[in-house]
Design an enzyme around this catalytic site. Structure first.
Site, PDB file in Angstrom:
ATOM      1  N   HIS A  90      57.281 -27.023 -49.300  1.00  0.00           N
ATOM      2  CA  HIS A  90      56.764 -28.008 -50.248  1.00  0.00           C
ATOM      3  C   HIS A  90      55.571 -28.755 -49.657  1.00  0.00           C
ATOM      4  O   HIS A  90      54.587 -29.046 -50.353  1.00  0.00           O
ATOM      5  CB  HIS A  90      57.867 -28.986 -50.632  1.00  0.00           C
ATOM      6  CG  HIS A  90      57.396 -30.136 -51.455  1.00  0.00           C
ATOM      7  ND1 HIS A  90      57.164 -31.393 -50.916  1.00  0.00           N
ATOM      8  CD2 HIS A  90      57.077 -30.232 -52.763  1.00  0.00           C
ATOM      9  CE1 HIS A  90      56.751 -32.199 -51.871  1.00  0.00           C
ATOM     10  NE2 HIS A  90      56.682 -31.528 -52.995  1.00  0.00           N
ATOM     11  N   GLU A 127      52.558 -26.752 -50.187  1.00  0.00           N
ATOM     12  CA  GLU A 127      52.038 -26.859 -51.557  1.00  0.00           C
ATOM     13  C   GLU A 127      50.987 -27.964 -51.624  1.00  0.00           C
ATOM     14  O   GLU A 127      49.925 -27.814 -52.243  1.00  0.00           O
ATOM     15  CB  GLU A 127      53.171 -27.143 -52.532  1.00  0.00           C
ATOM     16  CG  GLU A 127      52.719 -27.434 -53.956  1.00  0.00           C
ATOM     17  CD  GLU A 127      53.727 -28.232 -54.753  1.00  0.00           C
ATOM     18  OE1 GLU A 127      53.311 -29.095 -55.543  1.00  0.00           O
ATOM     19  OE2 GLU A 127      54.941 -27.997 -54.568  1.00  0.00           O
ATOM     20  N   HIS A 128      51.280 -29.082 -50.961  1.00  0.00           N
ATOM     21  CA  HIS A 128      50.330 -30.199 -50.908  1.00  0.00           C
ATOM     22  C   HIS A 128      49.112 -29.859 -50.043  1.00  0.00           C
ATOM     23  O   HIS A 128      47.971 -30.143 -50.414  1.00  0.00           O
ATOM     24  CB  HIS A 128      51.016 -31.446 -50.342  1.00  0.00           C
ATOM     25  CG  HIS A 128      51.939 -32.115 -51.296  1.00  0.00           C
ATOM     26  ND1 HIS A 128      51.648 -33.316 -51.893  1.00  0.00           N
ATOM     27  CD2 HIS A 128      53.156 -31.757 -51.770  1.00  0.00           C
ATOM     28  CE1 HIS A 128      52.642 -33.676 -52.686  1.00  0.00           C
ATOM     29  NE2 HIS A 128      53.575 -32.748 -52.618  1.00  0.00           N
ATOM     30  N   GLU A 133      56.409 -39.373 -51.869  1.00  0.00           N
ATOM     31  CA  GLU A 133      56.938 -38.676 -53.045  1.00  0.00           C
ATOM     32  C   GLU A 133      58.455 -38.613 -52.999  1.00  0.00           C
ATOM     33  O   GLU A 133      59.134 -38.817 -54.008  1.00  0.00           O
ATOM     34  CB  GLU A 133      56.357 -37.260 -53.124  1.00  0.00           C
ATOM     35  CG  GLU A 133      56.869 -36.470 -54.319  1.00  0.00           C
ATOM     36  CD  GLU A 133      56.373 -35.033 -54.336  1.00  0.00           C
ATOM     37  OE1 GLU A 133      56.871 -34.258 -55.172  1.00  0.00           O
ATOM     38  OE2 GLU A 133      55.505 -34.675 -53.507  1.00  0.00           O
TER      39      GLU A 133
END
Length: 445
Positions: free
Chosen positions: A72, A75-76, A152
């Site tokens: 994840h 992804e950023h 987040e």
């Protein structure tokens, strides 16, 4: 980005079987570049736009031990820029050309998409090819994005009692299998991600021979091939690390978990069952679980809603769902929101009674046909959305299914029998394979 990547992932899960209508199946084209990039082209000439989704066959399951959340995090990181397209110029370039872009991470893959005018398709291909090999993994970029991910997590998980409950239940359900780790990562492990970890992950997984490109839209397959060769084709293949094949430890008994939260307004009953997924189920078994979930809790006509909400007035909401689009085990969920004053044990007993009925007796024929019709209609309606269409095929191929699995899904749903429903309820939706969660307001005793 303005549109939440987490929300987009949820949208794709809901649309994961957006198979085309039987009479209007598009002709699909599949090929591979010399560097190993697989390509699927879905012509859709209704509007002069194109959608490309680049799936990398790496997800949270592939996070190294002790560094959950790395997939994840990447992804950023893919939006942090390259020497040729620094900082946030990727998104700015897409927007300046009238397009939009986003990304999402699952347990099994990571995907990046752009929607843009068809004559700008080669442009966005070039942008994605550039960041496939030239990503800026400086200490400053890694540190900045690590802090973004932690924030987040605080917003989406730590401040959401339901998300915390689901995270704890997944950990209990899957035991030592990586599906028990949150996609976003455990916070203490996310903090361990540094430049060395990022560079190693990038080198091992972000390569054309570990990716699938899906292009849908007003395109010609030969032109897509030329554009892909001119952009992605320049990226060399890399030596990949084989994906680990994890065992799924046997569950020997049901688990109960109670979580209290002082800011919670409404209690919640949730139960997760570990069940076969589409990739590991016998023919027709996963489709049967989809129909069973629709019968139990797909909408206001379903058994859980009718009996718990409308007839017995025990709950203000109730439902069920099946998440079977995974490489390993799937999950079958039932939930209910008790009305004020209704005890959790009463809700649990009522749900167990409804499930027992399905395990003992085949469902009503009219209910059965309605559930199947609803599922098929939803798939056909999703066909009208180009992004959902591309996503359905891409997700299937990314987890090891085929184009035919997507095409034939409506027919396989129609073929599910009442006897299969009873057998699935008896065989798969069982307490030994379940975690039951109570989310309650207040402090823990």
């Amino acid at each position: 980005m303005a549109f939440s990547r987490a929300c987009f992932a949820a949208l794709l899960v809901a649309a994961s079987f957006c198979a085309p209508a039987d009479a209007e199946e598009p002709k699909l084209f599949q090929f591979a570049l010399q560097n190993g990039l697989s390509v699927l082209v879905i012509p859709d000439h209704r509007a002069p736009i194109a959608t490309q989704i680049l799936f990398y066959r790496v997800g949270a399951t592939d996070d190294p031990p002790g560094t959950s959340g790395l997939a994840h995090f990447f992804e950023h990181m893919m939006f942090r820029g390259t020497p040729a397209v620094p900082a946030d110029q990727f998104a700015r370039t897409v927007a300046r050309n009238g397009g939009e872009d986003n990304a999402f991470t699952t347990q099994d893959y990571t995907a990046f998409y752009e929607q843009i005018a068809k004559d700008r398709l080669r442009l966005v291909m070039g942008l994605d090819a550039d960041r496939m090999v030239n990503l800026d993994l400086s200490d400053a970029n890694v540190r900045t994005e690590r802090n973004v991910v932690l924030e987040e997590r605080r917003m989406r998980i730590d401040n959401d009692p339901q998300a915390l409950l689901r995270e704890q239940m997944d950990a209990a359900l899957h035991l030592s299998h990586p599906y028990g780790r949150p996609v976003i990562g455990w916070p203490d492990e996310v903090r361990r991600i540094g430049r060395i970890e990022a560079q190693s992950y990038y080198s091992r997984h972000y390569a054309p021979n570990n990716a699938l490109l899906v292009v849908a839209g007003d395109v010609l397959p030969d032109q897509v091939r030329l554009d892909a060769e001119a952009t992605y084709g320049k990226v060399p293949a890399r030596e990949l690390v084989p994906r680990a094949d994890y065992a799924q430890p046997a569950r020997l008994g049901e688990t109960h978990l109670t979580l209290y939260h002082e800011e919670l307004k409404l209690p919640l009953f949730m139960r997760l069952y570990r069940v076969p997924s589409y990739t590991e189920a016998k023919p027709g078994e996963a489709e049967t679980l989809d129909v069973l979930a629709q019968l139990l809790g797909g909408d206001a006509t379903s058994a859980l809603y009718r009996q718990l909400v409308m007839t017995r007035k025990l709950a203000s909401d109730a439902g069920a769902s099946y998440a079977g689009y995974t490489r390993d085990a799937g999950e079958f969920e039932v939930y209910a929101v008790p009305r004020p004053g209704v005890r959790m044990d009463v809700i649990e007993q009522a749900i167990d009674s409804i499930l027992k009925q399905y395990a003992m007796t085949a469902p009503n024929p009219a209910d059965m046909e309605r559930a199947k019709a609803q599922l098929v209609a939803g798939a056909v309606y999703q066909r009208d959305n180009q992004l959902d269409l591309a996503s359905a095929y891409g997700q299937a191929l990314a987890i090891g299914l085929t184009v035919d699995d997507v095409r034939q899904w409506p027919n396989r749903i129609r073929a599910v029998t009442r006897t299969q429903i009873r057998e699935a309820a008896e065989r798969d939706v069982i307490k030994r394979e379940a975690v039951t969660g109570f989310l309650l307001p207040g402090k823990a005793p």
